[in-house]
Each structure stands twice: as structure tokens, then as C-alpha cells.
Write an enzyme that holds these catalytic residues in place. Structure first.
Site, short mmCIF file in Angstrom:
data_model
loop_
_atom_site.label_atom_id
_atom_site.label_comp_id
_atom_site.label_asym_id
_atom_site.label_seq_id
_atom_site.Cartn_x
_atom_site.Cartn_y
_atom_site.Cartn_z
N SER A 134 20.78 -11.05 -47.36
CA SER A 134 21.76 -12.14 -47.32
C SER A 134 22.31 -12.50 -48.70
O SER A 134 23.18 -13.36 -48.81
CB SER A 134 21.11 -13.39 -46.69
OG SER A 134 20.76 -13.15 -45.34
N ILE A 159 24.65 -2.18 -40.45
CA ILE A 159 26.07 -2.32 -40.13
C ILE A 159 26.33 -1.97 -38.67
O ILE A 159 26.17 -0.81 -38.25
CB ILE A 159 26.94 -1.44 -41.05
CG1 ILE A 159 26.58 -1.69 -42.53
CG2 ILE A 159 28.42 -1.71 -40.78
CD1 ILE A 159 26.67 -3.13 -42.98
N GLU A 243 31.73 -16.30 -38.08
CA GLU A 243 30.63 -15.41 -37.69
C GLU A 243 29.42 -16.23 -37.22
O GLU A 243 28.78 -15.89 -36.22
CB GLU A 243 30.22 -14.51 -38.85
CG GLU A 243 29.09 -13.55 -38.46
CD GLU A 243 28.64 -12.66 -39.61
OE1 GLU A 243 27.69 -11.87 -39.41
OE2 GLU A 243 29.22 -12.75 -40.71
N GLN A 337 8.25 -16.06 -19.23
CA GLN A 337 6.97 -16.57 -18.73
C GLN A 337 7.10 -17.05 -17.28
O GLN A 337 6.18 -16.88 -16.48
CB GLN A 337 6.49 -17.72 -19.62
CG GLN A 337 5.13 -18.27 -19.26
CD GLN A 337 3.98 -17.33 -19.61
OE1 GLN A 337 4.15 -16.46 -20.47
NE2 GLN A 337 2.85 -17.50 -18.97
#
Length: 388
Positions: A134, A159, A243, A337
Site C-alpha cells: 500500500s 494486478i 475504488e 455457520q
């Protein structure tokens, strides 16, 4: 229908899209999940239906529609239960194409945006690097100007569409001594000499081609610089808000789909003489999950409205991704679950959904990075501003 955000036209679009996905995509998903390759014909069909162009200018073949059409597209893609297929589609539309549309000149838009909208070309966005994660500012890929070309060296990883795309939108340092103020954005044809890619094996998102890409003295025409030289970091930061919102919407949509499936299963599964949706402990679990999903949805719709109005929502979008992906992970864990042993079986949808969902708190900026960004805004009063 939530009439605060969605009109009748939006809902007609949703119904049409849902029918298209059921007919054209769902029958192929299991094969694509196994092969890790999405066949090219479906890209062309998406283009013919106009789905790649909903957010883009009519001048280049798009429809220039509001962001809630994008939300619908993202939500419906999650319902086919293939995080990899969904990622391949939205990474093309909203990662690669966003840069082409915002920073590309008319020639670039004619050569790349128009065929991207029609489904004739697929794009990928290359920012993350093997040593950077990042840390965008710490990237090592360089682009050195030599006459009327740049020479690109370096590598990118994780990517989406990194192996089978036709073109790459990449970030590289044109002035390394300037740190994050020396990054530029380029568009490069896949067949350019010196580009190689390696497909990565993943826990989830198996239908998508996630790749590591290497650049060895790749010669890129100077005209393929997008926007201004050394302004790349601000372009990247500006688009991160969209994004992150996309990741938030994906999260609430897949959690909602998981819950719908779990509720249907509970209504049919019997134990001790009654269906398990009558057991208080399970009912209260469903109530908790539903409440958290609804809060995420409302927050994400609100951010969408503000982003559509041109507001800069980097803080809110970061919060959306942080919390929505966390809540989706927990919701899908609980839904699995609720199915008991069947939740663990591959023939039921929760196993794949559980794997796919785990990328939410990692991709597009890890939760740890987002917490640091948010804390800077909340505690240190740091302001992130749009690129000018």
C-alpha cells in the site's frame, strides 16, 4: 426499492442486468473458477449491452449515467457468487478505465477508452509493487525520458487482469528524487517488447487473472504519458475514493446475498421437528447480521450520492471500505455457520463466498493502512484535496 436513491429507471436497469447475468454469465462461472480464465466472448457481450460505458461520456460510446447505476452493477455482480469474475469486470471499468477517462487525451480515449467501452479491449491498473504494498510513494518502477520515449523498468504485483488484459495503466517514477511528487501515469500496450507476466495462485477470486508484471527496458512513446508528468500521485489518490467505495459496496452486496441464502436454507432445514429458522439463537444471529448490513448499505448509498455530486469523500470512502469489508467477513462467517456442515461443502455457495470475501480487508488498501489514513484525518486534522 429505496426511492431516496433509486428511481424506477434504476430498478428496470437492475432487473435487466440480473436477467443478463443469469443467462449469460452464471452458466459459465464454475468453469471459469476452475480454469482461472474468463473467456473473451463475455467481455464483448458486456460491451454490446453497454455495461462498460454506464459511467463514461457518450462521445466515446458511453451513457454518462449517475453513480447509482454503478452501484447496481456492483451489487448484481456479487449475486453471481464469483468474486473473481466481479473483480475482473470492475477492475476494468473503474480502475483502468477511470484513469484513461480522467487523464487520457482525445487520442488515448479514442484508442483505448472507446474499445474498452465496446468490450474489444480489456485494461488493468498497475500500482502495487512486490516491495511496496500500500506504500504508493515507495514504488521503485521508473520511467526515464529518452528522446520521444520513456524507458520503463520495474515490476507490479497483485494486478487484477494482469495476465490477459490488452493494455496496462501503470504508475512509475519519472523523478525518483522527488518521492511521491515524482510519479507519472502511462498507458502501455500489452504486446510492447519487454513486458512479461506471471499468473498468481490465490485463496479466492479464482476466476480472475491476478498477475505479477515485469518491465524490462520497455520503450513507451512519450505521447502515452497520461496527464501531466510527476502528477501521478495526486491522480491515484483522487481515484482511491471511488475504488474504496466500490470495495465497500461489494462488501455489503455479498454479505446481503449470503444472508438471503442462509435464510432460505434455514426455512427448509429441519431439526428436532421444526425448521431451524424457528430457533431463537439463530434468529437473533440473523437479526444482528441484517442490521449491520443495512447500516453499511445506507452509509454507502449516502457516500455514492455525495460522490455523484462532486464532493471529495476520501474520508468517508475509506471508512466504508474499512467497516463494510470487516462486517461482510464476519457476516459470511456466521452465515456459513448457519448452514452447519453444508456450509463447509464446495457444492454450496458459502465456501467460495467465504474465500472471496477475505480479500476485502486486504485489496485496495489494507484495513491497517486505512486506519492510519482515517486517524490522520480525524486526529491530526489532515486534509486530502483533489488534484488540480
Amino acid at each position: 426499492m429505496n426511492s431516496m436513491y433509486f428511481t424506477e429507471e434504476h430498478e428496470l436497469f437492475r432487473q435487466s442486468l440480473r436477467e443478463f447475468l443469469k443467462k449469460e454469465v452464471t452458466p459459465h462461472i464454475d468453469k471459469w473458477e476452475k480454469t482461472g480464465t474468463i473467456e473473451r466472448f463475455i467481455w464483448k457481450k458486456f460491451g454490446e449491452m453497454g455495461y462498460f460505458g454506464i459511467a463514461y461520456p457518450e462521445k466515446y460510446g458511453g451513457m454518462d449515467l449517475d453513480l447509482f447505476y454503478t452501484v447496481i452493477l456492483l451489487e448484481e455482480l456479487q449475486r453471481i457468487n464469483s468474486g473473481g469474475f466481479a473483480a475482473a469486470i470492475w477492475a476494468h471499468i473503474y480502475l483502468a478505465m477511470t484513469h484513461v477517462n480522467k487523464e487520457g487525451d482525445h487520442r488515448i480515449k479514442e484508442e483505448y477508452l472507446r474499445p474498452s467501452i465496446s468490450g474489444d479491449k480489456i485494461g488493468c491498473l498497475g500500482i502495487t509493487e512486490p516491495f511496496g504494498g500500500s506504500d504508493v510513494a515507495g514504488m521503485r518502477t521508473t520511467a526515464v525520458k529518452e528522446g520521444d520515449h520513456y524507458i520503463v523498468n520495474g515490476s507490479k504485483t497483485f494486478i487484477t487482469n494482469g495476465v490477459y488484459s490488452d493494455y496496462l495503466v501503470i504508475a512509475a517514477k519519472t523523478a525518483p528524487e522527488l518521492g511521491n511528487k515524482g510519479i507519472s501515469i502511462f498507458i502501455i500496450d500489452r504486446e510492447t517488447e519487454g513486458i512479461s507476466s506471471t499468473k498468481l495462485e490465490k485463496l479466492g477470486w479464482r476466476a480472475s487473472d491476478t498477475g505479477e508484471i515485469a518491465f524490462d527496458n520497455v520503450k513507451v512513446p512519450a505521447d502515452n504519458l497520461m496527464g501531466e508528468e510527476n502528477k501521478g500521485f495526486s491522480y491515484i489518490m483522487q481515484h482511491f475514493a471511488l475504488e474504496r467505495l466500490i470495495m465497500g459496496v461489494n462488501a455489503h452486496a455479498r454479505a446481503e446475498f449470503a444472508l438471503e441464502y442462509a435464510i432460505k436454507y434455514m426455512s427448509e432445514r429441519e431439526a428436532f421437528g421444526k425448521t431451524i429458522d424457528k430457533f431463537q439463537a439463530l434468529r437473533h444471529t440473523v437479526a444482528d447480521i441484517a442490521s449491520e448490513i443495512e447500516m453499511c448499505k445506507e452509509f454507502n448509498y449516502s457516500i455514492t450520492k455525495r460522490l455523484d455530486q462532486g464532493q471529495y469523500v476520501v474520508k468517508e470512502a475509506s471508512m466504508s471500505k474499512l467497516l463494510s469489508t470487516k462486517i461482510a467477513d464476519e457476516a459470511i462467517y456466521k452465515c456459513l455457520q448457519l448452514l452447519g456442515g453444508y456450509g463447509y461443502m464446495e457444492e454450496y455457495p458459502l465456501a467460495r463466498m467465504f474465500r472471496d470475501s477475505r480479500l476485502g480487508p486486504i485489496g485496495g488498501g489494507t484495513s491497517e493502512i486505512l486506519r492510519e489514513i482515517i486517524s490522520k484525518m480525524v486526529i491530526d486534522k489532515k486534509e486530502y484535496k483533489p488534484a488540480t
